[in-house]
Write a protein that holds these residues in place. Structure first.
Motif, PDB file in Angstrom:
ATOM      1  N   LEU A  65      -4.485   3.633   0.100  1.00 33.53           N
ATOM      2  CA  LEU A  65      -4.691   4.993  -0.414  1.00 33.53           C
ATOM      3  C   LEU A  65      -5.213   4.985  -1.838  1.00 33.53           C
ATOM      4  O   LEU A  65      -5.755   5.983  -2.310  1.00 33.53           O
ATOM      5  N   GLY A  66      -5.085   3.856  -2.530  1.00 33.97           N
ATOM      6  CA  GLY A  66      -5.580   3.736  -3.897  1.00 33.97           C
ATOM      7  C   GLY A  66      -7.028   3.305  -4.006  1.00 33.97           C
ATOM      8  O   GLY A  66      -7.599   3.344  -5.098  1.00 33.97           O
ATOM      9  N   ARG A  67      -7.647   2.931  -2.886  1.00 33.55           N
ATOM     10  CA  ARG A  67      -9.058   2.528  -2.922  1.00 33.55           C
ATOM     11  C   ARG A  67      -9.930   3.732  -3.291  1.00 33.55           C
ATOM     12  O   ARG A  67      -9.646   4.864  -2.907  1.00 33.55           O
ATOM     13  N   ASP A  68     -11.007   3.456  -4.030  1.00 34.45           N
ATOM     14  CA  ASP A  68     -11.871   4.545  -4.516  1.00 34.45           C
ATOM     15  C   ASP A  68     -12.421   5.406  -3.378  1.00 34.45           C
ATOM     16  O   ASP A  68     -12.439   6.634  -3.480  1.00 34.45           O
ATOM     17  N   ALA A  69     -12.880   4.765  -2.298  1.00 34.49           N
ATOM     18  CA  ALA A  69     -13.468   5.526  -1.190  1.00 34.49           C
ATOM     19  C   ALA A  69     -12.428   6.430  -0.533  1.00 34.49           C
ATOM     20  O   ALA A  69     -12.722   7.583  -0.188  1.00 34.49           O
ATOM     21  N   THR A  70     -11.224   5.916  -0.368  1.00 33.12           N
ATOM     22  CA  THR A  70     -10.161   6.712   0.256  1.00 33.12           C
ATOM     23  C   THR A  70      -9.753   7.866  -0.653  1.00 33.12           C
ATOM     24  O   THR A  70      -9.569   8.996  -0.200  1.00 33.12           O
ATOM     25  N   ARG A  71      -9.628   7.572  -1.949  1.00 35.96           N
ATOM     26  CA  ARG A  71      -9.262   8.631  -2.900  1.00 35.96           C
ATOM     27  C   ARG A  71     -10.310   9.733  -2.924  1.00 35.96           C
ATOM     28  O   ARG A  71      -9.983  10.917  -3.003  1.00 35.96           O
ATOM     29  N   ALA A  76     -11.789  15.208  -1.404  1.00 32.38           N
ATOM     30  CA  ALA A  76     -12.714  16.160  -0.770  1.00 32.38           C
ATOM     31  C   ALA A  76     -11.941  17.139   0.126  1.00 32.38           C
ATOM     32  O   ALA A  76     -12.217  18.344   0.122  1.00 32.38           O
ATOM     33  N   GLY A  77     -10.988  16.634   0.889  1.00 28.73           N
ATOM     34  CA  GLY A  77     -10.189  17.510   1.741  1.00 28.73           C
ATOM     35  C   GLY A  77      -9.335  18.468   0.936  1.00 28.73           C
ATOM     36  O   GLY A  77      -9.251  19.660   1.249  1.00 28.73           O
ATOM     37  N   LEU A  78      -8.718  17.960  -0.119  1.00 27.85           N
ATOM     38  CA  LEU A  78      -7.883  18.827  -0.951  1.00 27.85           C
ATOM     39  C   LEU A  78      -8.727  19.837  -1.722  1.00 27.85           C
ATOM     40  O   LEU A  78      -8.308  20.977  -1.933  1.00 27.85           O
ATOM     41  N   ARG A  79      -9.934  19.427  -2.124  1.00 28.38           N
ATOM     42  CA  ARG A  79     -10.847  20.356  -2.802  1.00 28.38           C
ATOM     43  C   ARG A  79     -11.221  21.491  -1.855  1.00 28.38           C
ATOM     44  O   ARG A  79     -11.261  22.665  -2.251  1.00 28.38           O
ATOM     45  N   GLU A  80     -11.480  21.151  -0.589  1.00 27.16           N
ATOM     46  CA  GLU A  80     -11.813  22.186   0.388  1.00 27.16           C
ATOM     47  C   GLU A  80     -10.654  23.173   0.532  1.00 27.16           C
ATOM     48  O   GLU A  80     -10.861  24.384   0.602  1.00 27.16           O
ATOM     49  N   THR A  92      -8.810  28.045   6.527  1.00 32.17           N
ATOM     50  CA  THR A  92      -9.591  26.937   5.996  1.00 32.17           C
ATOM     51  C   THR A  92      -8.749  26.082   5.055  1.00 32.17           C
ATOM     52  O   THR A  92      -8.995  24.889   4.908  1.00 32.17           O
ATOM     53  N   VAL A  93      -7.743  26.675   4.429  1.00 30.42           N
ATOM     54  CA  VAL A  93      -6.824  25.895   3.598  1.00 30.42           C
ATOM     55  C   VAL A  93      -6.152  24.842   4.472  1.00 30.42           C
ATOM     56  O   VAL A  93      -6.095  23.661   4.133  1.00 30.42           O
ATOM     57  N   GLU A  94      -5.667  25.244   5.626  1.00 32.94           N
ATOM     58  CA  GLU A  94      -5.016  24.325   6.566  1.00 32.94           C
ATOM     59  C   GLU A  94      -5.991  23.239   7.024  1.00 32.94           C
ATOM     60  O   GLU A  94      -5.634  22.065   7.114  1.00 32.94           O
ATOM     61  N   ALA A  95      -7.236  23.616   7.282  1.00 39.60           N
ATOM     62  CA  ALA A  95      -8.241  22.638   7.698  1.00 39.60           C
ATOM     63  C   ALA A  95      -8.503  21.608   6.604  1.00 39.60           C
ATOM     64  O   ALA A  95      -8.711  20.424   6.885  1.00 39.60           O
ATOM     65  N   GLY A  96      -8.478  22.029   5.362  1.00 33.63           N
ATOM     66  CA  GLY A  96      -8.663  21.107   4.246  1.00 33.63           C
ATOM     67  C   GLY A  96      -7.527  20.098   4.151  1.00 33.63           C
ATOM     68  O   GLY A  96      -7.751  18.902   3.907  1.00 33.63           O
ATOM     69  N   PHE A  97      -6.285  20.566   4.369  1.00 29.37           N
ATOM     70  CA  PHE A  97      -5.139  19.657   4.373  1.00 29.37           C
ATOM     71  C   PHE A  97      -5.274  18.636   5.506  1.00 29.37           C
ATOM     72  O   PHE A  97      -4.989  17.452   5.337  1.00 29.37           O
ATOM     73  N   GLU A  98      -5.706  19.091   6.668  1.00 29.45           N
ATOM     74  CA  GLU A  98      -5.865  18.184   7.804  1.00 29.45           C
ATOM     75  C   GLU A  98      -6.983  17.179   7.549  1.00 29.45           C
ATOM     76  O   GLU A  98      -6.868  16.009   7.917  1.00 29.45           O
ATOM     77  N   GLN A  99      -8.047  17.614   6.913  1.00 31.69           N
ATOM     78  CA  GLN A  99      -9.140  16.697   6.562  1.00 31.69           C
ATOM     79  C   GLN A  99      -8.632  15.609   5.612  1.00 31.69           C
ATOM     80  O   GLN A  99      -8.961  14.429   5.771  1.00 31.69           O
ATOM     81  N   ALA A 103      -8.383  11.556   6.390  1.00 35.45           N
ATOM     82  CA  ALA A 103      -9.003  10.615   5.455  1.00 35.45           C
ATOM     83  C   ALA A 103      -8.008   9.533   5.040  1.00 35.45           C
ATOM     84  O   ALA A 103      -8.363   8.356   4.919  1.00 35.45           O
ATOM     85  N   GLY A 104      -6.753   9.903   4.833  1.00 30.59           N
ATOM     86  CA  GLY A 104      -5.733   8.934   4.470  1.00 30.59           C
ATOM     87  C   GLY A 104      -5.474   7.933   5.586  1.00 30.59           C
ATOM     88  O   GLY A 104      -5.403   6.717   5.352  1.00 30.59           O
ATOM     89  N   VAL A 105      -5.353   8.416   6.809  1.00 35.39           N
ATOM     90  CA  VAL A 105      -5.123   7.533   7.960  1.00 35.39           C
ATOM     91  C   VAL A 105      -6.330   6.612   8.162  1.00 35.39           C
ATOM     92  O   VAL A 105      -6.173   5.402   8.375  1.00 35.39           O
ATOM     93  N   ASP A 106      -7.532   7.167   8.068  1.00 33.65           N
ATOM     94  CA  ASP A 106      -8.740   6.340   8.206  1.00 33.65           C
ATOM     95  C   ASP A 106      -8.804   5.287   7.105  1.00 33.65           C
ATOM     96  O   ASP A 106      -9.250   4.166   7.334  1.00 33.65           O
TER      97      ASP A 106
END
Length: 166
Positions: A65-71, A76-80, A92-99, A103-106
């Motif tokens: 989770l600390g890698r630059d790409a993951t962060r 991006a999801g939290l910004r959305e 859309t707030v909920e969709a941003g949290f899910e995004q 991203a964290g799992v990926d």
């Protein structure tokens, strides 16, 4: 000339609802609460290692989770979610949290796929005879057949998930 002001309280209510949703919601990434005790044990074993069993620590969740790409993907999801809250759109707030959660799992799975140092021992890969710790008797250990730390059956790898919690 007469100027008339009308107040639109519906936008203010939507903004307040979205702000509360942001403040009261969090995304948890890793092993979910319902994960099996075996997967929890495996993750703890890999995170901390077991010197007596010659298993080195291979932390995965924090470094992944600390890698630059993951962060960046998490941000991006939290910004959305934040932008949706500012426009008063709770769905859309909920969709941003899910995004952000996806991203964290990926990110965790990508970190495992990239290979976590140190490499597996030759005995882990090809198998062989070792002595039992308590009895001292020889025991045959079958090898994995490949060198991919933190991945054997895929059970732990596939157990990583996220939860959006209120």
């Amino acid at each position: 000339m007469e100027i008339t002001f009308r107040e639109d309280l519906s936008l203010q209510r939507r903004l307040e609802q979205a702000r509360k949703q942001l403040a009261e919601t969090r995304v948890e990434v890793g092993l979910p609460a319902g994960a099996s005790s075996r997967n929890r044990w495996l993750l703890a074993l890999h995170e901390r290692g077991a010197p007596a069993a010659h298993i080195p620590p291979r932390p995965v969740v924090g470094p992944a989770l600390g890698r630059d790409a993951t962060r960046a993907a998490l941000a991006a999801g939290l910004r959305e979610a934040c932008e949706a809250a500012a426009s008063g759109d709770p769905e859309t707030v909920e969709a941003g949290f899910e995004q952000a959660g996806r991203a964290g799992v990926d990110g965790i799975r990508g970190y495992i796929d990239a290979g976590i140092p140190p490499a597996n021992a030759p005995l882990t890969i090809s198998g062989g005879w070792i002595r039992n710790f308590s009895s001292g008797k020889p025991v045959f250990v079958p090898g994995k057949g490949f060198d991919k730390p933190l991945y054997d059956t895929g059970e732990l790898y596939n157990a990583f998930d996220f939860e959006v919690k209120k």
